[in-house]
Design a protein around this motif. Structure first.
Motif, short mmCIF file in Angstrom:
data_model
loop_
_atom_site.label_atom_id
_atom_site.label_comp_id
_atom_site.label_asym_id
_atom_site.label_seq_id
_atom_site.Cartn_x
_atom_site.Cartn_y
_atom_site.Cartn_z
N LEU A 84 2.08 4.54 10.96
CA LEU A 84 1.73 3.76 12.07
C LEU A 84 1.91 3.06 12.27
O LEU A 84 1.99 2.21 13.00
CB LEU A 84 0.38 5.15 12.28
N ARG A 85 1.19 2.37 10.64
CA ARG A 85 0.65 1.18 10.34
C ARG A 85 2.15 0.00 10.32
O ARG A 85 2.05 -0.64 11.16
CB ARG A 85 -0.09 1.51 9.16
N GLN B 130 -7.82 7.51 3.93
CA GLN B 130 -6.38 8.51 4.38
C GLN B 130 -6.69 9.62 3.43
O GLN B 130 -6.22 10.54 4.51
CB GLN B 130 -6.05 7.78 5.08
N LEU C 123 -7.98 1.30 1.35
CA LEU C 123 -7.91 2.18 1.82
C LEU C 123 -7.11 3.20 1.83
O LEU C 123 -7.13 4.65 2.88
CB LEU C 123 -7.93 1.61 3.94
N HIS D 292 -0.24 7.89 7.58
CA HIS D 292 -0.83 6.55 8.11
C HIS D 292 0.42 5.82 8.39
O HIS D 292 0.41 4.93 8.58
CB HIS D 292 -1.86 6.88 7.24
N ARG E 116 1.12 -1.13 0.35
CA ARG E 116 -0.07 -0.03 -0.37
C ARG E 116 1.18 0.75 0.25
O ARG E 116 0.63 2.41 -0.06
CB ARG E 116 -0.78 -0.03 0.86
N ARG F 231 -7.30 -2.46 11.43
CA ARG F 231 -5.83 -2.40 11.21
C ARG F 231 -5.76 -0.69 11.13
O ARG F 231 -4.75 0.45 11.74
CB ARG F 231 -5.01 -3.58 10.84
N ASP F 232 -6.11 -0.20 10.16
CA ASP F 232 -6.37 0.85 9.95
C ASP F 232 -6.37 2.00 11.47
O ASP F 232 -5.63 2.64 11.90
CB ASP F 232 -7.12 1.42 8.80
N VAL F 233 -7.35 1.35 11.56
CA VAL F 233 -8.09 2.44 13.15
C VAL F 233 -7.18 1.91 14.21
O VAL F 233 -6.83 3.07 14.87
CB VAL F 233 -9.26 1.96 12.92
N HIS F 234 -7.00 0.67 14.43
CA HIS F 234 -5.62 0.66 15.69
C HIS F 234 -4.55 1.25 15.29
O HIS F 234 -3.39 1.23 16.60
CB HIS F 234 -5.93 -1.52 16.25
N SER F 235 -3.74 1.36 14.45
CA SER F 235 -2.57 2.19 14.22
C SER F 235 -2.78 3.04 14.19
O SER F 235 -1.44 4.15 15.14
CB SER F 235 -2.12 1.68 11.93
N GLU F 236 -3.56 3.93 14.30
CA GLU F 236 -3.42 5.50 14.99
C GLU F 236 -3.55 5.63 16.16
O GLU F 236 -3.33 6.97 16.70
CB GLU F 236 -4.61 5.98 14.57
N ASP G 206 3.74 -0.58 12.97
CA ASP G 206 4.26 -1.15 13.73
C ASP G 206 3.07 -1.66 14.41
O ASP G 206 2.90 -2.68 15.96
CB ASP G 206 4.84 0.02 15.24
N MET G 207 2.19 -2.26 13.56
CA MET G 207 0.89 -3.28 14.07
C MET G 207 1.44 -4.06 12.19
O MET G 207 1.42 -4.23 11.89
CB MET G 207 -0.15 -2.42 12.89
#
Lengths: 111, 399
Positions: free
Chosen positions: A98-99, A88, A84, A95, A31, B342-347, A101-102
């Motif tokens: 931020l992603r 954003q 997605l 963003h 992405r 995951r998009d929401v939680h990443s924030e 780290d998930m």
């Protein structure tokens, strides 16, 4: 160059090499992996073919997909993430950071 | 036809007065001494959700879980008798950790050091030159810890005599068992580590006050003109546990086509599996001390926040599914629904860490919870009560 995708999906051929992530984590990373213009072109090519692509793939059990079908599946799965980016909008670059780290560690598609 | 939707009314403070309105000590979110009390009073005494039965499909299936807050590595194994047991991942010879793999399937577990070998039921079944030792094999079984199941979820407890799990969960046990997680056979998982206290991290996910600021684009129908902060429709308190019923803006714009396709496919598949939306479909279950489950059948996610130390934690999100991917459409739906959550939680992660940096500076003596952050207050109250009870028992020489 020979077709890499099932018949009827020529519009996605330019993306077949670079956008068919093998795992969910790779697809999520795609992405943000390429230039914004290329990402938007990929999304624009996928959007009108999503329903048609899934209908075509639903005709074959997942375990029996041939190479072309597998590639189309992976492209649409990458689109599951890339679509997605539009949500954003201008925040997408921030963003993406931020992603990272998930970390995706498991999905049924990868098992 | 009357389509009037009543204007949203947030839960009134008078219904929550019993939980107090006092400021909360900031040190509870960074002080290592307080964390040590939580470790003993909360995490070594509570049932902890650490997995799901679908991870242990066959005899010999095992998972290893690192529970830093208990300084423990735990093996959860399905034995030949199909029972699920939990053991310390520790050879009873000289303490070496037995298993390095995160998960797998094997009929026995051999210590790499001197090849002591244990069965899936924890018995010592072989040890080279065992005649030289001065104990019996029966005395060398793996140290077991309490394990129990509810709604397919595996809970462990380090307590010597933990309460019965169903009693611990109270009236929530039956509601949990009616949710799709009870029938789940697989899941999607994403994990994160965070430089933040476990309560500070957990609290972020049980208040909606931040939605419009941290999730302005991804929160979709979570806020609206009638409810600009997306406050819950109601709260529920169940002993140490709590629930919130989320509010949804019925007039929110439709999501993207991809999202509509994903939800449509997921709901169709769930209906075919006999799973219908229940009243708990909008409920967010917070099980003490560190576990969440969202009741929505299509985005049925759990979230466990495991403390590592006073100011570092690990979060594990899972979306639970019934059955493997049955079609390309279902595979797409699951991938997209995961990407969406995951998009929401990443924030959230970055702002939680920023909060920790502020708290750890020691600049504040107290923090403040407003009426609609009452679930955070309830968690603190429950933790504090557990700590005070532990301190009283220690002072009285009971523990």
């Amino acid at each position: 160059m020979s077709a890499q995708l099932p018949k009827g999906f020529a519009a996605l051929e330019p993306f077949a090499e670079r956008w068919a992530g093998a795992t969910a984590a790779e697809r999520a990373d795609l992405r943000a992996a390429h230039a914004i213009a290329e990402r938007d072109a990929f999304a624009a090519a996928c959007a009108p073919l999503l329903a048609q692509g899934l209908a075509r793939l639903d005709q074959t059990p997942l375990a029996e997909q041939d190479e072309a079908e597998q590639r189309l599946m992976r492209l649409l799965l990458t689109y599951a993430h890339v679509s997605l980016a539009a949500v954003q909008g201008p925040d997408e670059a921030m963003h993406a950071r931020l992603r990272t780290d998930m970390r995706i560690t498991r999905t049924p598609a990868d098992v | 036809m009357n389509t009037h939707v009543p204007r949203f009314e947030p839960v009134a403070q008078q219904n929550l007065d019993w939980l107090g309105t006092e400021p909360i000590p900031a040190s509870a979110y960074y002080d290592p001494a307080w964390f040590e009390l939580e470790r003993q009073a909360v995490f070594r005494r509570s049932w902890l959700q650490i997995g799901h039965v679908c991870e242990l499909p066959e005899p010999g299936s095992f998972v290893r879980r690192e529970i830093e807050v208990a300084h423990a590595s735990i093996l959860i194994v399905r034995g030949k008798d199909l029972r699920i047991r939990a053991f310390h991942n520790v050879c009873t010879h000289r303490g070496t950790q037995l298993v390095a793999e995160e998960a797998g399937r094997q009929s026995s577990f051999s210590c790499p050091y001197h090849r002591w070998t244990f069965s899936g039921e924890g018995e010592l079944v072989g040890a080279p030159d065992f005649e030289q030792f001065h104990v019996t094999k029966a005395d060398c079984a793996l140290p077991a810890i309490a394990v129990d199941i509810c709604a397919g979820m595996i809970f462990i407890s380090f307590a010597e005599h933990p309460p019965v799990l169903r009693e611990w969960l109270g009236d929530l046990a039956e509601r949990l068992e009616a949710l799709p997680i009870a029938k789940a056979t697989t899941f999607t998982e994403y994990v994160y580590e965070i430089d933040a206290n476990w309560k500070l991290t957990y609290d972020n996910f049980q208040e909606n006050y931040h939605l419009r600021f941290i999730h302005p684009r991804s929160s979709g129908g979570g806020t609206g003109p009638d409810n600009p902060f997306g406050y819950p429709a109601r709260y529920g308190f169940h002993g140490p546990h709590r629930t919130q019923t989320i509010w949804v803006n019925s007039e929110a714009p439709l999501p993207s086509t991809a999202t509509q396709v994903a939800f449509g496919t997921a709901m169709q598949r769930l209906a075919a599996q006999g799973v219908t939306a229940t009243e708990d479909g909008r409920d967010y279950f917070a099980l003490f001390p560190n576990f969440f489950l969202f009741g929505s059948p299509a985005q049925h996610f759990s979230h466990m926040v495991m403390p590592i130390n006073a100011t570092r934690s690990r979060g594990v999100f899972r979306l639970y599914w019934i059955g493997e991917d049955s079609s390309a459409s279902e595979r797409f739906a699951r991938e997209h629904l995961m990407a969406l959550t995951r998009d929401v939680h990443s924030e959230d992660r970055g702002v939680i860490e920023a909060g920790q940096r502020g708290l750890s500076s020691g600049a504040l003596r107290h923090i403040h919870f407003q009426t609609q952050e009452v679930l955070c207050r309830h968690l603190y109250n429950e933790v504090e009560a557990a700590v005070r009870a532990y301190q009283a028992e220690t002072a009285a020489g009971i523990t």
